[in-house]
Design a protein around this motif. Structure first.
Motif, PDB file in Angstrom:
ATOM      1  N   UNK A  11       3.648  -2.873  -6.466  1.00  0.00           N
ATOM      2  CA  UNK A  11       4.856  -2.328  -7.087  1.00  0.00           C
ATOM      3  C   UNK A  11       5.401  -1.210  -6.213  1.00  0.00           C
ATOM      4  N   UNK A  12       6.698  -1.319  -5.855  1.00  0.00           N
ATOM      5  CA  UNK A  12       7.348  -0.344  -4.988  1.00  0.00           C
ATOM      6  C   UNK A  12       8.519   0.254  -5.763  1.00  0.00           C
ATOM      7  N   UNK A  13       8.529   1.588  -5.904  1.00  0.00           N
ATOM      8  CA  UNK A  13       9.550   2.261  -6.694  1.00  0.00           C
ATOM      9  C   UNK A  13      10.170   3.397  -5.902  1.00  0.00           C
ATOM     10  N   UNK A  14      11.497   3.379  -5.786  1.00  0.00           N
ATOM     11  CA  UNK A  14      12.231   4.482  -5.162  1.00  0.00           C
ATOM     12  C   UNK A  14      12.852   5.296  -6.277  1.00  0.00           C
ATOM     13  N   UNK A  15      12.542   6.612  -6.336  1.00  0.00           N
ATOM     14  CA  UNK A  15      13.089   7.434  -7.413  1.00  0.00           C
ATOM     15  C   UNK A  15      14.255   8.266  -6.899  1.00  0.00           C
ATOM     16  N   UNK A  16      14.741   9.156  -7.752  1.00  0.00           N
ATOM     17  CA  UNK A  16      15.930   9.943  -7.382  1.00  0.00           C
ATOM     18  C   UNK A  16      15.569  11.242  -6.684  1.00  0.00           C
ATOM     19  N   UNK A  17      14.322  11.369  -6.233  1.00  0.00           N
ATOM     20  CA  UNK A  17      13.899  12.582  -5.527  1.00  0.00           C
ATOM     21  C   UNK A  17      13.606  12.282  -4.050  1.00  0.00           C
ATOM     22  N   UNK A  18      14.275  11.230  -3.523  1.00  0.00           N
ATOM     23  CA  UNK A  18      14.064  10.826  -2.139  1.00  0.00           C
ATOM     24  C   UNK A  18      12.582  10.610  -1.853  1.00  0.00           C
ATOM     25  N   UNK A  19      11.959   9.856  -2.732  1.00  0.00           N
ATOM     26  CA  UNK A  19      10.556   9.518  -2.542  1.00  0.00           C
ATOM     27  C   UNK A  19      10.326   8.094  -3.014  1.00  0.00           C
ATOM     28  N   UNK A  20       9.256   7.495  -2.476  1.00  0.00           N
ATOM     29  CA  UNK A  20       8.921   6.120  -2.800  1.00  0.00           C
ATOM     30  C   UNK A  20       7.458   6.043  -3.206  1.00  0.00           C
ATOM     31  N   UNK A  21       7.208   5.460  -4.388  1.00  0.00           N
ATOM     32  CA  UNK A  21       5.850   5.288  -4.879  1.00  0.00           C
ATOM     33  C   UNK A  21       5.416   3.845  -4.650  1.00  0.00           C
ATOM     34  N   UNK A  22       4.224   3.665  -4.096  1.00  0.00           N
ATOM     35  CA  UNK A  22       3.716   2.330  -3.790  1.00  0.00           C
ATOM     36  C   UNK A  22       2.350   2.179  -4.442  1.00  0.00           C
ATOM     37  N   UNK A  23       2.241   1.270  -5.387  1.00  0.00           N
ATOM     38  CA  UNK A  23       0.974   1.014  -6.070  1.00  0.00           C
ATOM     39  C   UNK A  23       0.532  -0.393  -5.698  1.00  0.00           C
ATOM     40  N   UNK A  24      -0.624  -0.492  -5.029  1.00  0.00           N
ATOM     41  CA  UNK A  24      -1.095  -1.785  -4.540  1.00  0.00           C
ATOM     42  C   UNK A  24      -2.006  -2.475  -5.542  1.00  0.00           C
ATOM     43  N   UNK A  25      -2.881  -1.743  -6.149  1.00  0.00           N
ATOM     44  CA  UNK A  25      -3.694  -2.248  -7.258  1.00  0.00           C
ATOM     45  C   UNK A  25      -4.309  -1.036  -7.936  1.00  0.00           C
ATOM     46  N   UNK A  26      -5.176  -1.250  -8.884  1.00  0.00           N
ATOM     47  CA  UNK A  26      -5.748  -0.135  -9.619  1.00  0.00           C
ATOM     48  C   UNK A  26      -6.521   0.779  -8.677  1.00  0.00           C
ATOM     49  N   UNK A  27      -6.167   2.056  -8.702  1.00  0.00           N
ATOM     50  CA  UNK A  27      -6.878   3.043  -7.891  1.00  0.00           C
ATOM     51  C   UNK A  27      -6.358   3.180  -6.482  1.00  0.00           C
ATOM     52  N   UNK A  28      -5.241   2.535  -6.134  1.00  0.00           N
ATOM     53  CA  UNK A  28      -4.661   2.681  -4.798  1.00  0.00           C
ATOM     54  C   UNK A  28      -3.170   2.951  -4.965  1.00  0.00           C
ATOM     55  N   UNK A  29      -2.768   4.199  -4.720  1.00  0.00           N
ATOM     56  CA  UNK A  29      -1.374   4.575  -4.900  1.00  0.00           C
ATOM     57  C   UNK A  29      -0.972   5.537  -3.790  1.00  0.00           C
ATOM     58  N   UNK A  30       0.171   5.252  -3.159  1.00  0.00           N
ATOM     59  CA  UNK A  30       0.675   6.069  -2.064  1.00  0.00           C
ATOM     60  C   UNK A  30       2.034   6.641  -2.444  1.00  0.00           C
ATOM     61  N   UNK A  31       2.367   7.766  -1.822  1.00  0.00           N
ATOM     62  CA  UNK A  31       3.685   8.377  -1.962  1.00  0.00           C
ATOM     63  C   UNK A  31       4.266   8.601  -0.573  1.00  0.00           C
ATOM     64  N   UNK A  32       5.505   8.160  -0.381  1.00  0.00           N
ATOM     65  CA  UNK A  32       6.211   8.403   0.877  1.00  0.00           C
ATOM     66  C   UNK A  32       7.425   9.267   0.577  1.00  0.00           C
ATOM     67  N   UNK A  33       7.515  10.408   1.256  1.00  0.00           N
ATOM     68  CA  UNK A  33       8.636  11.331   1.084  1.00  0.00           C
ATOM     69  C   UNK A  33       9.635  11.135   2.230  1.00  0.00           C
ATOM     70  N   UNK A  34      10.925  11.087   1.888  1.00  0.00           N
ATOM     71  CA  UNK A  34      11.990  10.988   2.882  1.00  0.00           C
ATOM     72  C   UNK A  34      12.563  12.392   3.093  1.00  0.00           C
TER      73      UNK A  34
END
Length: 940
Positions: free
Chosen positions: A801-824
């Motif tokens: 699941x890939x989600x771009x929010x309104x704070x210029x950031x992107x949340x990437x959840x690959x499976x349970x217990x693996x979640x990344x945040x990318x800041x622009x």
């Protein structure tokens, strides 16, 4: 299907660093096979070579030297006598000054010949192979080597039962003349005793060979291990010597090899020789439109010198280094001639001149007093390089020398500058130091000695290039005092100064550097160039200053008679260049490429740097040289590629090195895996890991509520492997872009991440690829979706699941217990230092397995703690503001670290990091067991 079709290659490459090679450790496994393309390059030597398993049936080293230009070929054949597939390794040690010119692999009667490609072309081949599902071994950089100017080429291949594999590597070099001799060093490292092992050397010199000597095998690169005098060569060595030719052959039996080591030879075969050169104008050879001029007159009187010894006595010199420096200085001072003048400057945060305002004659009393002064030197404080250089300039180029009534000194001005660190106080900007030194030193020659890995060797090289000198590394080892003394011996006896070797403009062109500040006893000046068509007499002239006057010499070289002077056959010497008829042409290309790369190093204008790089690239391609701007590619023709699908087989590629170098080879593929540091004890306290900024890495320590920080000195276009989780197929790579340097730190590269690529097969329903840039997020897998970064949106594909929010950031959840945040990170009104970039955060790493590796991944299950131990004030090589000292514990490792606050000078660059325990680069590499460079997946 043939055996060749089923054969899988495992390519392993290690850097000597260089280093630089700088020099040595991390590994990654990648899939590779013979049906794919391979890019290979030389790499740096490891201290413990891999143990050979298969039988080496043949090992041959052949070297042909024609007029100092040496071409060496190392051949090895390996037979798998075992019933299972095993790995065979081919390793070659070569001088860091050499260029690889050929590499072949022979398998099942088929020969695969390497080609030299320009870096960008090699990159395109990589991309094409990746799209086709192939795997590629890709060399990405040349790193400067700091391990005794030696680099290592290493390839490991998986060989099926009963198969025979042969390797052949050729490299070329110009032998320099030092202290009245040329030295040829040939590595013998087959990895085991070999029944058929030979070394053959032929030397051809047109003016005659005055002496030749083969030495005992050298098993250590320490100078103290070098045999002297009448020491005999190893048994089974045969030396033949006539007027202009010499042959050396070494063919030890199995018993003789075992008497040296039951594990096989691991040594260097050393040959030294010199030539007869009676013409004071030197030797000129012309062949096929190219010429080379060797200038090394004998019998000249020594010119007195003004020598200033500038010695770093900052706190980082405490201990062995200052002791070895004192030992060397005591001997060097004793070797000064009475006609010489000298002085000594010591510097840390303060500069002290032994004899104020003047140099003194090297009388016995002055030398005795100077030795007493050196004995009393104490190391402490910071490092003021700029002030030390200006103080030296006042002695060799005083303001009074600008007066019209001032008579120039007949002595040759030399500055010997020794430091083990970087500028940490006073003027610290590299370009400012360079400018100040060039203005102040005038016609003096500066020789920079970088003592140890912490020294700013790049600054010293540029200082030397700007000021008529050279820079050398002094390696931290038991023989450091001998290294210092050896270098001084090379410059202790100037014979001529301001030497100009000239060739009429209407006769010659494309001439290499022909103006030299000094000619020292026992050395040699070399110029190469091209002769215009139709020229029958090449007019050569020389002007220089000796001990009393300006000297001028002139001579004509008859081109028609000299046409075949480059050919070994004209001298009736056996061997010759084995089919390469025009060594002069290749020597000219070799020399020209070296000078172009040096000029690029010293250039500051990007357009000029690109022009010089392009010229060096074109010549490298034309002459098939592997240089810092080219790559070596082994290609199997498509027609030979098996059509039957084969299971993937892992290939191992290892690079070693610290930060300065010379080359590394890494593999990348669609299903690659990595091996890095040994696994550590698992802890239940998960660590949060961040990469952001330029780029530095922040590991949060839950027990201390503090951070552990370290920095990677990346290069633009490098791709760093941040995470590699083999069990779920998760890979995160970050692409670096270049950024403007900080004021005062122009020589330090700055980079940011501008692209991130995340791939995963964690969902079990196929691979998903997520590509993030400063413009958009692209999700591929069951179609292709594009999410703009300035709009909210979400995509779910194959369990990700890939989600771009309104704070210029992107949340990437690959499976349970693996979640990344990318800041622009983007700026409305950026300063000159600020650039839009990406930041990567592991917000949840619980789902990553204990086998996770990569620059960030390796910390996920590491047991790390820091215990403060004492207050500490430091200086010297590291420009750090230190508030406390602690011990970092990682498994069984204990490493000193410093606590730094974001408000202090030269500390962390990003505002979101408060206090941080900082691990120096060298200690991080020791802690990880590997250098940072092996995390680089790709680069240009």
């Amino acid at each position: 299907m043939t055996m060749d079709d089923t054969m899988n290659f495992k390519v392993q490459c290690i850097l000597v660093f260089f280093a630089f090679c700088m020099q040595e450790g991390l590994s990654k496994d990648y899939e590779a096979n013979l049906g794919a393309d391979y890019l290979l390059q030389r790499v740096r030597r490891q201290s413990k070579p891999a143990k050979a398993v298969l039988k080496v049936t043949d090992y041959h080293v052949r070297c042909s030297v024609v007029s100092r230009y040496a071409i060496t070929t190392v051949q090895s054949s390996v037979w798998n006598q075992l019933p299972i597939t095993k790995e065979a390794a081919f390793e070659v040690d070569l001088p860091s000054s050499a260029f690889i010119s050929n590499f072949t692999i022979t398998s099942n009667g088929k020969v695969y010949v390497a080609q030299v490609k320009e870096r960008a072309a090699a990159r395109k081949m990589y991309d094409a192979a990746k799209k086709q599902g192939k795997t590629l071994c890709f060399p990405i950089a040349l790193l400067p080597s700091r391990e005794r100017e030696i680099e290592k080429f290493r390839v490991a291949v998986s060989v099926p039962p009963g198969a025979l594999m042969s390797f052949s590597l050729s490299y070329e070099e110009l032998l320099p003349r030092r202290l009245g001799r040329y030295e040829l060093s040939l590595g013998l490292r087959p990895g085991q005793p070999v029944q058929n092992l030979t070394l053959e050397v032929s030397i051809t010199e047109r003016t005659g060979i005055s002496f030749i000597k083969a030495f005992p095998l050298k098993t250590s690169r320490l100078i103290s291990n070098t045999a002297q005098g009448d020491a005999d060569p190893p048994a089974s060595t045969h030396v033949e010597h006539s007027a202009g030719c010499a042959r050396v052959r070494y063919s030890p039996t199995i018993q003789q090899q075992n008497s040296i080591s039951s594990k096989g030879l691991n040594a260097d075969f050393i040959i030294q020789y010199d030539v007869d050169l009676r013409d004071p104008l030197g030797e000129v050879q012309v062949y096929d439109g190219y010429f080379v001029h060797y200038f090394a007159p004998r019998g000249l009187p020594v010119v007195p010198k003004d020598v200033i010894f500038v010695i770093d006595v900052s706190g980082s010199m405490i201990g062995t280094k200052i002791k070895q420096t004192k030992q060397a200085m005591s001997i060097i001072l004793g070797d000064l001639r009475e006609g010489d003048h000298f002085n000594i400057i010591t510097f840390s945060d303060k500069v002290y001149t032994w004899k104020k305002g003047r140099t003194v004659r090297a009388t016995r009393q002055n030398v005795r007093d100077a030795k007493d002064f050196v004995k009393r030197i104490i190391a402490e404080g910071w490092t003021n390089i700029n002030a030390a250089l200006l103080s030296a300039a006042l002695l060799v180029n005083p303001p009074s020398s600008a007066s019209p009534n001032h008579l120039p000194s007949p002595r040759v001005p030399l500055v010997i500058f020794l430091t083990d660190g970087e500028a940490t106080i006073g003027v610290t900007a590299g370009d400012t130091i360079l400018s100040n030194a060039k203005k102040a030193l005038g016609s003096s020659s500066l020789f920079g000695l970088a003592f140890g890995d912490d020294a700013d060797f790049l600054l010293l090289k540029r200082l030397a290039l700007d000021n008529r000198g050279v820079a050398r590394m002094v390696y931290e080892d038991a023989d450091a005092a001998l290294q210092l003394k050896g270098f001084f011996d090379e410059v202790a006896s100037p014979l001529l100064s301001d030497i100009q070797l000239s060739y009429l403009d209407d006769q010659a062109f494309d001439i290499t550097h022909a103006l030299f500040p000094n000619y020292f006893q026992g050395s040699e000046l070399v110029v190469a160039g091209r002769v215009k068509p139709g020229v029958k007499d090449l007019k050569v002239s020389m002007s220089a200053t000796d001990v009393t006057q300006r000297v001028n010499l002139e001579n004509d070289v008859l081109v028609s008679h000299a046409k075949r002077n480059g050919s070994a056959e004209s001298l009736e010497c056996p061997g010759g260049l084995e089919g390469i008829s025009s060594f002069v042409r290749r020597l000219w290309a070799y020399f020209t490429i070296k000078e172009l790369l040096l000029a690029k190093l010293n250039a500051t204008d990007p357009a000029t740097q690109r022009l010089l790089a392009d010229k060096a690239t074109n010549l490298s391609l034309k002459y098939n040289f592997v240089t810092p701007v080219t790559s070596l590619v082994v290609v199997k023709p498509d027609a030979e590629t098996p059509t039957t699908a084969k299971p993937a087989t892992a290939a191992t590629v290892t690079t070693t090195g610290t930060t300065t170098a010379t080359s590394k080879i890494l593999a990348a593929g669609p299903t690659s895996t990595a091996k890095t540091a040994p696994s550590r004890k698992t802890t239940t306290s998960m660590l949060s890991v961040v990469v952001d900024g330029d780029p530095h890495f922040v590991v949060q320590l839950p027990k201390l509520h503090q951070n552990l920080c370290f920095t990677v000195d990346g290069r633009a276009n490098d791709v760093l492997r941040l995470i590699e989780e083999p069990e779920r197929g998760i890979i995160v790579d970050g692409h670096l872009m270049g950024a403007p340097p900080k004021r005062g730190a122009e020589l330090r590269p700055r980079t940011y991440f501008d692209r991130l690529t995340i791939s995963s097969a964690a969902g079990g329903s196929g691979e998903v690829m997520i590509s993030l840039s400063l413009d958009a997020v692209v999700v591929e897998g069951e179609g292709r979706d594009i999410l703009p970064i300035n709009q909210q949106g979400s995509v779910a594909r194959r369990g990700a699941t890939v989600t771009v929010d309104n704070h210029r950031s992107c949340w990437i959840e690959l499976n349970k217990g693996v979640k990344f945040l990318v800041m622009f990170h983007q700026y409305d009104h950026p300063s000159y230092l600020q650039m839009a970039h990406l930041g990567f955060y592991i917000t949840d790493g619980r789902g990553l397995s204990a086998s996770t590796q990569g620059l960030l991944g390796q910390f996920q299950h590491a047991d790390i703690s820091v215990t403060p131990v004492k207050d500490y004030l430091g200086g010297g090589a590291h420009n750090q503001a230190i508030s406390a000292l602690g011990l970092l514990r990682w498994g069984s490792e204990e490493i000193p670290v410093t606590l730094q606050d974001k408000t202090l000078k030269d500390t962390l660059r990003k505002h979101h990091v408060g206090k941080c325990w900082v691990v120096p680069k060298a200690e991080v590499e020791r802690l990880l067991g590997h250098p940072y460079e092996s995390y680089v997946v790709d680069g240009v």
